[in-house]
Design a protein around this motif. Sequence first.
Motif, mmCIF file in Angstrom:
data_model
loop_
_atom_site.group_PDB
_atom_site.id
_atom_site.type_symbol
_atom_site.label_atom_id
_atom_site.label_comp_id
_atom_site.label_asym_id
_atom_site.label_seq_id
_atom_site.Cartn_x
_atom_site.Cartn_y
_atom_site.Cartn_z
ATOM 1 N N GLU A 19 0.868 -1.173 0.105
ATOM 2 C CA GLU A 19 -0.107 -0.064 -0.009
ATOM 3 C C GLU A 19 0.925 1.397 0.017
ATOM 4 N N PHE A 20 0.345 2.352 -0.747
ATOM 5 C CA PHE A 20 1.084 3.408 -0.885
ATOM 6 C C PHE A 20 0.218 4.628 -1.274
ATOM 7 N N CYS A 21 0.511 5.904 -0.795
ATOM 8 C CA CYS A 21 -0.109 7.136 -1.591
ATOM 9 C C CYS A 21 0.742 7.437 -2.457
ATOM 10 N N PRO A 22 0.393 7.428 -3.832
ATOM 11 C CA PRO A 22 1.234 7.824 -4.974
ATOM 12 C C PRO A 22 1.662 9.221 -5.011
ATOM 13 N N GLN A 24 2.738 11.002 -2.632
ATOM 14 C CA GLN A 24 3.922 11.211 -1.543
ATOM 15 C C GLN A 24 5.225 11.063 -2.170
ATOM 16 N N ALA A 25 6.066 11.368 -1.317
ATOM 17 C CA ALA A 25 7.529 11.774 -1.758
ATOM 18 C C ALA A 25 8.421 10.254 -1.812
ATOM 19 N N ASN A 26 7.944 9.471 -0.869
ATOM 20 C CA ASN A 26 9.222 8.620 -0.414
ATOM 21 C C ASN A 26 8.460 7.218 -0.857
ATOM 22 N N VAL A 27 7.667 7.151 -1.917
ATOM 23 C CA VAL A 27 6.918 6.122 -2.562
ATOM 24 C C VAL A 27 7.588 4.919 -3.623
ATOM 25 N N GLU A 28 8.852 5.493 -3.939
ATOM 26 C CA GLU A 28 9.471 4.894 -4.967
ATOM 27 C C GLU A 28 9.736 3.605 -4.734
ATOM 28 N N SER A 29 10.654 3.388 -3.338
ATOM 29 C CA SER A 29 10.775 1.761 -3.190
ATOM 30 C C SER A 29 9.454 0.814 -3.176
ATOM 31 N N ALA A 30 8.672 1.463 -2.678
ATOM 32 C CA ALA A 30 7.309 0.356 -2.494
ATOM 33 C C ALA A 30 6.832 0.058 -3.905
ATOM 34 N N ARG A 31 6.835 1.193 -4.922
ATOM 35 C CA ARG A 31 6.453 0.934 -6.177
ATOM 36 C C ARG A 31 7.219 -0.009 -7.032
ATOM 37 N N GLN A 32 8.637 -0.006 -6.557
ATOM 38 C CA GLN A 32 9.528 -0.703 -7.350
ATOM 39 C C GLN A 32 9.446 -2.080 -6.905
ATOM 40 N N ASN B 143 2.864 19.762 -11.033
ATOM 41 C CA ASN B 143 2.754 19.033 -9.592
ATOM 42 C C ASN B 143 2.457 17.526 -9.630
ATOM 43 N N MET B 144 2.582 16.931 -11.024
ATOM 44 C CA MET B 144 2.456 15.568 -11.076
ATOM 45 C C MET B 144 3.758 14.757 -10.808
ATOM 46 N N SER B 145 4.719 15.594 -10.512
ATOM 47 C CA SER B 145 6.045 14.871 -10.484
ATOM 48 C C SER B 145 6.222 13.723 -9.451
ATOM 49 N N PRO B 146 5.458 14.022 -8.517
ATOM 50 C CA PRO B 146 5.567 12.877 -7.503
ATOM 51 C C PRO B 146 5.197 11.283 -8.153
ATOM 52 N N LEU B 147 4.274 11.500 -9.304
ATOM 53 C CA LEU B 147 3.738 10.004 -9.833
ATOM 54 C C LEU B 147 4.800 9.719 -10.609
ATOM 55 N N LEU B 148 5.865 10.317 -11.038
ATOM 56 C CA LEU B 148 6.625 9.927 -11.988
ATOM 57 C C LEU B 148 7.974 9.091 -11.426
ATOM 58 N N VAL B 149 7.513 7.926 -10.768
ATOM 59 C CA VAL B 149 8.490 7.197 -10.061
ATOM 60 C C VAL B 149 7.848 5.845 -10.415
#
Lengths: 108, 246
Positions: A19-22, A24-32, B143-149
């Motif tokens: 689970e993650f809030c897309p 948010q800032a520190n979500v990269e690792s969860a998504r990967q 402001n869509m940049s947080p999604l670009l991961v």
Amino acid sequence: MPAVIKNVHLKFVKNILVEFCPWQANVESARQFQSRIANFATRQTNMKCAIKTKVKNDGTLPSITILFDDGKQLIFKSSYLTSTEMLQRFGTLNLQREKALEQSDAGR
Amino acid sequence: MASKVFCKCSKIRVPVWVPSVMCVRTMKSVNTRTPRPMHITRAKLMELTKYKKPKDNRLMAEQCSMRYRPMPEKKPMAVQTFLANQCRQEMVSRSLVAAFHHEGMTQEELAIMKRRLKKVGISLKVYSNKIVREALLGTRLENMSPLLVGQNVYAVSDEPLVKELLKATKKIPKIHLLGGLVENRLMSAKQMTEFSKLPEKGVLQGELAGILSQAVGSTYSLLQRHQQALVTNLSQWIKQREETGV
């Protein structure tokens, strides 16, 4: 970063919840982590394992919950972890489990 | 030192030079260490033709090979700029830009999704995060940049067809809606589902007009209450008098 992380398979896993809030800032690792775990090759190791992804927007921190078939749970609070670290930890746990199984088989 | 020996191999007698002294197989140890002293002419030539480094007149500090040099500015790659421009054209001036997280879709699955969306009038775009970030920087979608991961695909459309989008992507298991832009507003996935459940715009406008006029109407009726009461009472009284025939 190793290209292939060993022992990442779902044979001992009952289900996984990511689970993650897309936004948010520190979500990269969860998504990967989710991408790595949910891809076809890894899923094939255990087709019964259910991988659920929850996209939420309530400001809570991203987390990954892995429920093993012996009832144990592994929870990663992945804000400040990398996906590699999480996968490596998961891999070592799998390896330990396998070794324990081998020993118990050899003991019989 | 031409001797008078003649070459025996040819039919014509040709004078051949034979050294006066021939040293053959006498030395037990052969000199391999000290180089043979050059002939003076050869030595002079070698010295003349040597490479002489031109003197470096810079300061010692500047000459130092470990000296810090700032990195030369990297030129932007043409392909990246081109793709970013393309992405910007296709995404920025649209009414619906929804981002989806996918778990590694094959080309076949992507094609299926594209077809499903196209039937409803939505197009599917796939760009790498680096390019999208470059494209959206400085535009209204910044402001869509947080999604670009992570692994993303984007569904774009000229009209806010959120309901159709959700319906089309419901059956695809590898897709997870992250959110996006709907009619000048960035929304989360939950907000998009709520948006899809709203009734049509005309209906909503009618409702709003009704609510506004209701307020005014109630004020009017409150103000008119006394006069209205008087009028009804008087008319009742007139009726009663007519009935009784007074």
